[in-house]
Design an enzyme around this catalytic site. Structure first.
Site, PDB file in Angstrom:
ATOM      1  N   SER A  64       0.834  -1.206   0.000  1.00  0.00           N
ATOM      2  CA  SER A  64       0.000   0.000   0.000  1.00  0.00           C
ATOM      3  C   SER A  64       0.869   1.257   0.000  1.00  0.00           C
ATOM      4  O   SER A  64       2.014   1.252   0.461  1.00  0.00           O
ATOM      5  CB  SER A  64      -0.898   0.038   1.227  1.00  0.00           C
ATOM      6  OG  SER A  64      -1.774  -1.060   1.253  1.00  0.00           O
TER       7      SER A  64
HETATM    8  N1  SAH Z   1      -1.210  -4.528   4.119  1.00  0.00           N
HETATM    9  C1  SAH Z   1      -0.564  -4.856   2.869  1.00  0.00           C
HETATM   10  C2  SAH Z   1      -1.481  -4.621   1.694  1.00  0.00           C
HETATM   11  C3  SAH Z   1      -1.289  -5.694   0.688  1.00  0.00           C
HETATM   12  S1  SAH Z   1      -2.464  -5.696  -0.641  1.00  0.00           S
HETATM   13  C4  SAH Z   1       0.747  -4.104   2.716  1.00  0.00           C
HETATM   14  O1  SAH Z   1       0.958  -3.124   3.425  1.00  0.00           O
HETATM   15  O2  SAH Z   1       1.572  -4.514   1.899  1.00  0.00           O
HETATM   16  C5  SAH Z   1      -3.793  -6.641   0.040  1.00  0.00           C
HETATM   17  C6  SAH Z   1      -3.493  -8.067   0.449  1.00  0.00           C
HETATM   18  O3  SAH Z   1      -4.743  -8.653   0.834  1.00  0.00           O
HETATM   19  C7  SAH Z   1      -2.917  -8.962  -0.634  1.00  0.00           C
HETATM   20  O4  SAH Z   1      -1.709  -9.526  -0.183  1.00  0.00           O
HETATM   21  C8  SAH Z   1      -3.998 -10.023  -0.838  1.00  0.00           C
HETATM   22  O5  SAH Z   1      -3.485 -11.299  -1.163  1.00  0.00           O
HETATM   23  C9  SAH Z   1      -4.697 -10.020   0.508  1.00  0.00           C
HETATM   24  N2  SAH Z   1      -6.062 -10.561   0.502  1.00  0.00           N
HETATM   25  C10 SAH Z   1      -7.041 -10.392  -0.421  1.00  0.00           C
HETATM   26  N3  SAH Z   1      -8.160 -11.054  -0.054  1.00  0.00           N
HETATM   27  C11 SAH Z   1      -7.872 -11.651   1.140  1.00  0.00           C
HETATM   28  C12 SAH Z   1      -8.616 -12.504   2.016  1.00  0.00           C
HETATM   29  N4  SAH Z   1      -9.890 -12.859   1.762  1.00  0.00           N
HETATM   30  N5  SAH Z   1      -8.007 -12.923   3.143  1.00  0.00           N
HETATM   31  C13 SAH Z   1      -6.731 -12.588   3.433  1.00  0.00           C
HETATM   32  N6  SAH Z   1      -5.978 -11.791   2.637  1.00  0.00           N
HETATM   33  C14 SAH Z   1      -6.536 -11.352   1.495  1.00  0.00           C
END
Ligand code: SAH
Length: 213
Positions: A64
């Site tokens: 993010s």
């Molecule tokens: N907090 C992270 C954001 C990553 S993007 C950072 O700072 O890097 C969002 C993430 O949510 C991705 O890695 C994706 O695989 C995960 N995601 C999407 N749907 C999900 C679900 N149902 N359960 C767990 N993780 C999920």
């Protein structure tokens, strides 16, 4: 892992930019200022660690944007020691910020590759979430509920009921809601059945995916 004086200088500039963008919570600014973002990025992109932008990580996901991480953390605004569930571990950067804020963190990721990568990274960095879970965060984590806060870091088509059910009374859910763009939304649990809902600006996240493990 390297954190050079150049990195530190760029990080101070990033913190100054976030202040200009109305991030005012000093604990959040300090957490961003103390956390080397390059450690959570693809080594080839480390030069961009202090650009206020999202970048690709493994498994077609993104780390993010710092502003988004700061904004969501500022909406959470809990006391140190609070029990927080993060949905979407991704790069682990937001997890590290929540840990720097002194929360007890539970974090869930559904992509095996990212789960394993962050598990190794957290160990290397000495970061200790209470629990790192490989699974579907759409269902929350009932084993450790109720939570003081839940932060969803992927775009949710709607607010999952399971997450509302796992909030303490007075607890907060910070969740971007929408398909193409998302509206940042904060829900505060007022009673067993009542939630106060406040919406903020528009953001863009990778999708929160359901039942796809
Ligand atoms: N907090 C992270 C954001 C990553 S993007 C950072 O700072 O890097 C969002 C993430 O949510 C991705 O890695 C994706 O695989 C995960 N995601 C999407 N749907 C999900 C679900 N149902 N359960 C767990 N993780 C999920």
């Amino acid at each position: 892992m390297i954190d050079s004086t150049k990195h530190q200088g760029l990080r101070r500039q990033l913190v100054a930019q976030l202040k200009e963008k109305a991030i005012t919570d000093s604990a959040v600014l300090q957490a961003i200022g103390d956390t080397p973002r390059q450690w959570f990025m693809d080594p080839g992109l480390a030069a961009y660690a202090y650009e206020d932008k999202a970048y690709p990580i493994a498994a077609d996901q993104t780390i993010s944007q710092p502003y988004t991480v700061a904004f969501q953390s500022q909406l959470l605004a809990l006391a140190a020691g609070a029990k927080v569930l993060e949905i979407g571990t991704g790069s682990g950067y937001q997890t590290a910020i929540l840990l720097a804020l002194g929360y007890q963190v539970y974090t869930i990721e559904r992509q095996g590759e990212l789960f394993k990568k962050t598990e190794r990274l957290f160990r290397k960095l000495g970061l200790r979430p209470k629990r790192q879970i490989f699974g579907d965060g759409y269902k929350g984590w009932p084993e450790a509920a109720p939570f003081d806060g839940i932060i969803v870091t992927a775009g949710a088509p709607e607010v999952p009921n399971a997450l509302l059910a796992q909030l303490k009374i007075g607890g907060k859910l910070i969740i971007p809601v929408g398909t193409e763009d998302q509206i940042m939304t904060r829900l505060i649990r007022k009673s067993e059945k009542e939630f106060d809902r406040t919406t903020y600006g528009s953001f863009r996240f990778v999708p929160l995916l359901e039942n796809k493990n």
